[in-house]
Design an enzyme around this catalytic site. Sequence first.
Site, PDB file in Angstrom:
ATOM      1  N   SER A 171       0.839  -1.191   0.000  1.00  0.00           N
ATOM      2  CA  SER A 171       0.000   0.000   0.000  1.00  0.00           C
ATOM      3  C   SER A 171       0.875   1.242   0.000  1.00  0.00           C
ATOM      4  O   SER A 171       1.790   1.362   0.810  1.00  0.00           O
ATOM      5  CB  SER A 171      -0.920   0.016   1.227  1.00  0.00           C
ATOM      6  N   LYS A 172       0.585   2.169  -0.899  1.00  0.00           N
ATOM      7  CA  LYS A 172       1.303   3.438  -0.931  1.00  0.00           C
ATOM      8  C   LYS A 172       1.072   4.213   0.359  1.00  0.00           C
ATOM      9  O   LYS A 172       1.962   4.906   0.858  1.00  0.00           O
ATOM     10  CB  LYS A 172       0.835   4.257  -2.136  1.00  0.00           C
ATOM     11  N   ARG A 173      -0.107   4.072   0.942  1.00  0.00           N
ATOM     12  CA  ARG A 173      -0.423   4.791   2.181  1.00  0.00           C
ATOM     13  C   ARG A 173       0.458   4.340   3.339  1.00  0.00           C
ATOM     14  O   ARG A 173       0.670   5.082   4.283  1.00  0.00           O
ATOM     15  CB  ARG A 173      -1.904   4.597   2.530  1.00  0.00           C
ATOM     16  N   GLY A 201       3.539   3.588   2.856  1.00  0.00           N
ATOM     17  CA  GLY A 201       4.904   3.920   2.475  1.00  0.00           C
ATOM     18  C   GLY A 201       5.584   2.887   1.608  1.00  0.00           C
ATOM     19  O   GLY A 201       6.804   2.952   1.379  1.00  0.00           O
ATOM     20  N   ASP A 237       9.079   4.902  -7.576  1.00  0.00           N
ATOM     21  CA  ASP A 237       9.949   5.039  -6.408  1.00  0.00           C
ATOM     22  C   ASP A 237      11.198   4.178  -6.565  1.00  0.00           C
ATOM     23  O   ASP A 237      12.317   4.611  -6.263  1.00  0.00           O
ATOM     24  CB  ASP A 237       9.217   4.609  -5.127  1.00  0.00           C
TER      25      ASP A 237
END
Length: 453
Positions: free
Chosen positions: A233-235, A237, A243
């Site tokens: 999950s990007k949330r 991190g 990236d």
Amino acid sequence: MIRTRFAPSPTGFMHLGNLRTALYAYLIAKSAEPKGTFILRIEDTDRERLIEGSLEFILKTLKSVGLNWDEGPEVGGDYGPYIQSERKAGYLKFAEKLIENKTAYYCICSDEECLCKGKQENEIKNAMENGYAIRQAMPKEGSTTFIDLVYGEIKVENKELEDQILIKRDGLPTYNFANVIDDHLMAVTHVVRGSEYLSSTPKYVLLYEALNIKQPEYIHLPLILNEEKEKLSKRRGDANFEDLIEEGFLAEAVLNYIALLGWAPKDNKELFSLKELEEAFYIEGIGKSPSSFDKAKLTWLNGEYIKNMLEDDFYNLVSQHLKSSIKKEVDLKKVASYCKSRVNFAHEVTDLVDFIDELKDYGTDLYLHKKMKTTIEGSILALEEVLQLDLDLEKTIEKLGVKNGQVLWPVRTALTGKPTSFCGAHELIELLGKEESIKRINIGLKMLKGLNL
């Protein structure tokens, strides 16, 4: 002929799960005999979640890893348009067909829970001028079964399925409905998506049956977990593709790595080019269990890709790092060739070459090496003899009658002031030049003798 599709929504950067779905869809098509067709379709009907520039980023990402689509935006095809919002007019007729056969109904409710089924038809029609949606009418008895090529037979009780919206108030289809219709109209034979969609697939099956159209094969992919065993999950991190590229990972290495997150080759091979993946991929190799993203393993794989690079390609990769770190007149291509087997990332050459321009302060403990059997006294003797013999290392070793390391280690330490170096003493003398090498050896001698005073 097999026809697969990757159907992302332009709502942000491409996370690794999305990229793996695209890769597997591509490989399922390209590993077939004869080779199948890989379609890119953009699902942009959820207008509130769209992010400007996301479409361009999706196209750029797929191109950067070599997943070139046969049909889709920019290349066209016989089944276009390939952007859902441009296909708006075609969905309503399918929804109306469902209404005719009583497997869908008009809905005026604004809440998720619909009460329209309990209202008289004339009440609904009178209120429709204020806007309406069309919902799928799920059977409340029995069960729905389908076969997935990874997970086998899946059976769901119909009473667990809610009446999902098919056409929204703005006239656009929902994601689930557009998927079914577009897959049908584009003659998609194999639907590839994450296992999180297993629970919604029975709704798709019921739509296919209600519309009396052929269903595709289903291939659901296991989850990718982060190193804390949670869904990526990007949330939280977790890194997305962009990236990783910014961190210095090679696009080819990332693609190779995610190919192995959920798929097992028939042998123990771990390094694959995209062409090799096309030849080796088989659906039966896709596992059911979640895979864990291991950054250390990806780092190792990135290093292997670098080691296998052609010399010129590696130089092009690191040349800017070298030029910003080295101002002296040295052979940068030769420096690059020495560094190639010692880095996992291009930027790591900076730390390897920082001694070339300037010899930094270092401690005399670096001259002590247990394996090389070096001592302070022996290092002094070796460096003095090297100077006496005009930097001829072989003659020094022969004259002193010692093992190679007892001369080469002190010389290498004096030239670099570092615990390790990207090449040996002979290469360092050639690289730095005679004058600079003599200067640094003298510095080393002064340090060592000062210790003995």
